[in-house]
Structure formats: C-alpha cells, structure tokens
Design a protein around this motif. Sequence first.
Motif, PDB file in Angstrom:
ATOM      1  N   TYR A  63     -44.746 -14.988  14.401  1.00  0.00           N
ATOM      2  CA  TYR A  63     -43.301 -14.332  14.297  1.00  0.00           C
ATOM      3  C   TYR A  63     -42.614 -13.631  12.897  1.00  0.00           C
ATOM      4  CZ  TYR A  63     -42.570 -18.837  17.812  1.00  0.00           C
ATOM      5  OH  TYR A  63     -43.276 -19.868  18.799  1.00  0.00           O
ATOM      6  N   ALA A 111     -44.313  -9.877  25.730  1.00  0.00           N
ATOM      7  CA  ALA A 111     -43.820 -11.639  26.521  1.00  0.00           C
ATOM      8  C   ALA A 111     -42.940 -11.827  26.080  1.00  0.00           C
ATOM      9  CB  ALA A 111     -44.622 -11.631  27.676  1.00  0.00           C
ATOM     10  N   MET A 112     -42.870 -13.297  26.150  1.00  0.00           N
ATOM     11  CA  MET A 112     -42.020 -13.802  25.550  1.00  0.00           C
ATOM     12  C   MET A 112     -42.794 -15.587  26.048  1.00  0.00           C
ATOM     13  SD  MET A 112     -38.296 -13.673  25.443  1.00  0.00           S
ATOM     14  CE  MET A 112     -37.309 -13.115  27.194  1.00  0.00           C
ATOM     15  N   SER A 141     -47.960 -18.237  25.509  1.00  0.00           N
ATOM     16  CA  SER A 141     -49.727 -16.797  25.899  1.00  0.00           C
ATOM     17  C   SER A 141     -49.980 -17.832  25.034  1.00  0.00           C
ATOM     18  CB  SER A 141     -48.777 -16.151  25.950  1.00  0.00           C
ATOM     19  OG  SER A 141     -47.819 -15.657  25.990  1.00  0.00           O
ATOM     20  N   THR A 142     -50.399 -17.653  23.793  1.00  0.00           N
ATOM     21  CA  THR A 142     -51.117 -17.977  22.490  1.00  0.00           C
ATOM     22  C   THR A 142     -51.763 -19.568  23.016  1.00  0.00           C
ATOM     23  OG1 THR A 142     -49.682 -16.890  21.295  1.00  0.00           O
ATOM     24  CG2 THR A 142     -51.694 -17.428  20.094  1.00  0.00           C
TER      25      THR A 142
HETATM   26  C1  LIG Z   1     -39.136 -16.829  15.748  1.00  0.00           C
HETATM   27  C2  LIG Z   1     -40.158 -15.640  16.643  1.00  0.00           C
HETATM   28  C3  LIG Z   1     -40.015 -14.161  16.257  1.00  0.00           C
HETATM   29  C4  LIG Z   1     -41.069 -13.291  16.701  1.00  0.00           C
HETATM   30  N1  LIG Z   1     -40.893 -12.167  15.669  1.00  0.00           N
HETATM   31  C5  LIG Z   1     -42.041 -11.540  16.805  1.00  0.00           C
HETATM   32  C6  LIG Z   1     -42.764 -10.333  15.926  1.00  0.00           C
HETATM   33  O1  LIG Z   1     -42.643  -9.719  14.729  1.00  0.00           O
HETATM   34  N2  LIG Z   1     -43.075  -9.418  16.371  1.00  0.00           N
HETATM   35  C7  LIG Z   1     -43.377  -9.208  17.484  1.00  0.00           C
HETATM   36  O2  LIG Z   1     -43.848  -8.475  18.546  1.00  0.00           O
HETATM   37  N3  LIG Z   1     -43.025 -10.853  18.912  1.00  0.00           N
HETATM   38  C8  LIG Z   1     -42.625 -11.909  17.878  1.00  0.00           C
HETATM   39  N4  LIG Z   1     -42.026 -12.451  19.041  1.00  0.00           N
HETATM   40  C9  LIG Z   1     -42.438 -12.741  20.144  1.00  0.00           C
HETATM   41  C10 LIG Z   1     -43.930 -13.656  20.293  1.00  0.00           C
HETATM   42  O3  LIG Z   1     -44.734 -13.059  18.847  1.00  0.00           O
HETATM   43  C11 LIG Z   1     -44.616 -13.651  20.996  1.00  0.00           C
HETATM   44  O4  LIG Z   1     -43.811 -13.659  22.252  1.00  0.00           O
HETATM   45  C12 LIG Z   1     -45.260 -14.654  21.785  1.00  0.00           C
HETATM   46  O5  LIG Z   1     -46.889 -14.445  21.864  1.00  0.00           O
HETATM   47  C13 LIG Z   1     -44.663 -15.243  21.787  1.00  0.00           C
HETATM   48  O6  LIG Z   1     -46.123 -16.596  22.133  1.00  0.00           O
HETATM   49  P1  LIG Z   1     -46.403 -18.062  23.119  1.00  0.00           P
HETATM   50  O7  LIG Z   1     -46.020 -17.488  24.763  1.00  0.00           O
HETATM   51  O8  LIG Z   1     -47.368 -18.585  22.221  1.00  0.00           O
HETATM   52  O9  LIG Z   1     -45.305 -19.100  21.899  1.00  0.00           O
HETATM   53  C14 LIG Z   1     -41.065 -13.857  18.568  1.00  0.00           C
HETATM   54  C15 LIG Z   1     -40.832 -14.787  18.791  1.00  0.00           C
HETATM   55  C16 LIG Z   1     -40.170 -15.701  18.129  1.00  0.00           C
HETATM   56  C17 LIG Z   1     -39.666 -16.824  18.620  1.00  0.00           C
END
Ligand SMILES: Cc1cc2nc3c(=O)[nH]c(=O)nc-3n(C[C@H](O)[C@H](O)[C@H](O)COP(=O)(O)O)c2cc1C
Length: 231
Positions: A84, A156-157, A14-15
């Motif tokens: 994170y 979302a993840m 997502s980022t």
């Molecule tokens: C290790 C880890 C820690 C995370 N901590 C948080 C958090 O503190 N708060 C939150 O809202 N999401 C948290 N998330 C979810 C991610 O921030 C979120 O899904 C993000 O959009 C992922 O971006 P990406 O798809 O670019 O990896 C976490 C995810 C992971 C894997």
Amino acid sequence: MKIVMIHGQNHKGSTWNTANVLLNNISCDKEVEEFFLPRDLEHFCLGCYKCIEGRDKCPFWEEKKRIDDAILKADLLIFTTPNYCMMPSAPMKAFLDLFFTNWMSHKPYKEMFSKRAVVISTAAGMGAKKAAVLVADNLRHWCIPEVIQYGVQVQAMNWGMVPDKIKQKINKDMHRLGARLSKDKKVHIGIKTRFDFWLGCSMQKANWGASPSEKEYWEKQGWLDGAKPWK
Ligand SMILES: Cc1cc2nc3c(=O)[nH]c(=O)nc-3n(C[C@H](O)[C@H](O)[C@H](O)COP(=O)(O)O)c2cc1C
C-alpha cells in the motif's frame, strides 16, 4: 512443522493466495494457524513504553498474548502484506510496532533464534519487494536468523484478475521455496545474527538499554555471562 501466518489484511486476495500456494508446496506434516490484521489485533501502539518493563504490561496484552504464544511455538512464520503506497499495509505496521519489545536491542525471545520466516508481498505495479523488505528487516531485528522475502507484481486488484502468466510464475517460485522449506534442516545462525547479539550484549553491559529491566532480562537468560540463545 508448526506454521503461523500473520496477514496484514483481513481479506483473501492476491497476497493471501500467493502464501496459500506456498503452503500447498510445503510437503511435510504441518499444523497451520492464521491471524488476520486488523481483525485479530485491532490496536495501535500508544507509545506508553509499558512493554519495556514487561510484555504483559502492554494495555493490549490480552489480545497480543494469543498471537505471541502461537508465534513462540511456530517453526515457520509467514507474514503477508499487500503493498500500500510503496509500504506494508497499515495493520502490518501497527502489528510490528506492537511487538517492538522483541527487538534484539530490547528483550529478544530465545525461541526466535531457531525459526525461519517468509515475507510475501504483492503489488499491482511497483513496490512489492520494498514492502516485503521492510517487514523482513523487522523480523531480522526479532533475531530470526533466516528470513526470506518475496515480492511479486501481479498487475491486478484481486486474485481473480491476476494474469495466468503471473500465476504460473508464482506457482513456480512457490514450488521452489516450498521445497526448500520442507527440508528438515537446522536453522543456520549467520554472522549478522551473531554480530547483532554481540551488540545487544555490549549495549546491556554498558547500561545503554531502555530500562534497567532490560539488563535484568539479559542477565536472567545468562547472556551477559556468555550463554548463547542458540544451540
Ligand atoms: C491503499 C492502496 C494502496 C496501493 N498502493 C500501491 C502501490 O503503491 N503500488 C502498487 O503497485 N500497487 C498498489 N496498490 C495495489 C495493491 O498493492 C495490489 O493490488 C495488491 O496485489 C493487492 O493485494 P491483495 O489482493 O492481497 O489485497 C495499492 C492498493 C491499495 C488498496
């Protein structure tokens, strides 16, 4: 426009996709170079302080130099990090540690004073803005006068799971930001950058730097005799 993207993650989630939407909304001619962390710089700062004596004394300089060269040539820097645990990712933090010599209180590059930067962070729930602010503040200490931070809750993840309504919001926000960045405007040196520079000068004049080599660096730039790093 030369754009360098530093991603605090190896994957295109997502980022990365949010940053890519921004990129697509920057309408001028652009040359883009991307670095992914930790893939492109897989180290932690050892705390040896060798970089204080000279950037090339860092044990990881060979890998760092490639990124450093690209950053110096760029007009716009785009930093991305997922949130994170309410913070930037560990690879992004490691990257910022490895470039701490860039701080105004050490050996700032004059090139930084004419750049813009954008920091983008996403979070599933809370903390995207907080993560973006932490990176943005660091870049302000690098003497980048215009740093824009953007944090968004994606619920979302991964990018595929992001609800359409949120994607529409991201598109709208990135459209506006892209239009702003596409304007060929000179970077404005604000009061904060000017004040920080004055503070840096005063520190070095008073021999409060981390090493005599810092004062030599500031002297060599002519900054202690009134020269300014901006035009
Ligand atoms: C290790 C880890 C820690 C995370 N901590 C948080 C958090 O503190 N708060 C939150 O809202 N999401 C948290 N998330 C979810 C991610 O921030 C979120 O899904 C993000 O959009 C992922 O971006 P990406 O798809 O670019 O990896 C976490 C995810 C992971 C894997």
